[in-house]
Design an enzyme around this catalytic site. Sequence first.
Site, mmCIF file in Angstrom:
data_model
loop_
_atom_site.group_PDB
_atom_site.id
_atom_site.type_symbol
_atom_site.label_atom_id
_atom_site.label_comp_id
_atom_site.label_asym_id
_atom_site.label_seq_id
_atom_site.Cartn_x
_atom_site.Cartn_y
_atom_site.Cartn_z
ATOM 1 N N HIS A 86 0.862 -1.199 0.000
ATOM 2 C CA HIS A 86 0.000 0.000 0.000
ATOM 3 C C HIS A 86 0.895 1.245 0.000
ATOM 4 C CE1 HIS A 86 -2.938 2.977 1.274
ATOM 5 N NE2 HIS A 86 -3.872 2.113 0.881
ATOM 6 N N GLU A 118 -3.997 1.392 -7.578
ATOM 7 C CA GLU A 118 -4.341 2.527 -6.725
ATOM 8 C C GLU A 118 -3.477 3.729 -7.097
ATOM 9 O OE1 GLU A 118 -6.460 1.309 -2.966
ATOM 10 O OE2 GLU A 118 -4.364 1.317 -2.450
#
Length: 260
Positions: free
Chosen positions: A99, A171
């Site tokens: 992430h 993302e």
Amino acid sequence: MTRRPLIVANWKMHHTRTAAEDWCSKWHELREDEPWPERIEIGVAPAFTALKTLRARGRSLTLALVGQNCHQEPFGPFTGEVSAGMLEDAGCAMVIVGHIERRQHYGETDRLIAQKVKAVREAGMVPIVCVGESENQRESGRTEPIIESQLRHALSLVSLARGAEIVVAYEPVWAIGTGRVAQPEQAEAAQAFLRGILASITNRDVAGDARILYGGSVNPDNASVLAEQPHVDGFLVGGASLDAGTFHRIVKAFAPLVGD
Ligand code: PEP
């Protein structure tokens, strides 16, 4: 759609055990009122402290438990860390790896991310591998080489035999927590590209079966048009997942696409 949609709530460092209980109670009510097709898979990534709460409630709610992060080693003197095996023991089926908040705030490198992906696979779980370009990288036309490099590095220590062994989350950094969602065609182009890279790393069958999620400012208003994109197989949702009602509205975006 052929691939089973997967929508994952990433609560980040939010929600105590009590808040997690409340979320589950609200989720239960919403599902009773408005059930959706069983084909839609839902995951929740709570803080480590709320894993047990989610495990207890999640089974009856058919929520898959997801870890937000893990250490690359199976055990050892790493104060404050949690191993992949411990997450599996706590009931997790998947773990988020790479992430942007881990890359930016904790200096996680491509090498470390590859080691974590390997640790998650060795513990029998599925890594949700996050990749995405920064605003500068997009504006200078480098989106594809950046996300290709991130994906190739992340998968460099594992060998994947089935699409079910991996989830990829596209993302874009500029879309995470900013309210600036990617245009559906931007998400589609990046995700179709990532599927092609995955095919070249593995093979066409694995890449064809693997789920590729979109993440970055998904909300109930933009979810449907994103969900309609052929290579968008689900979402990784941050802020909008904290409220069960809002998350429920996002999940429903996939209902018309999967049939009963
Ligand atoms: C995320 O952090 O993975 C994310 C997608 O956050 P948000 O939905 O808040 O943009």
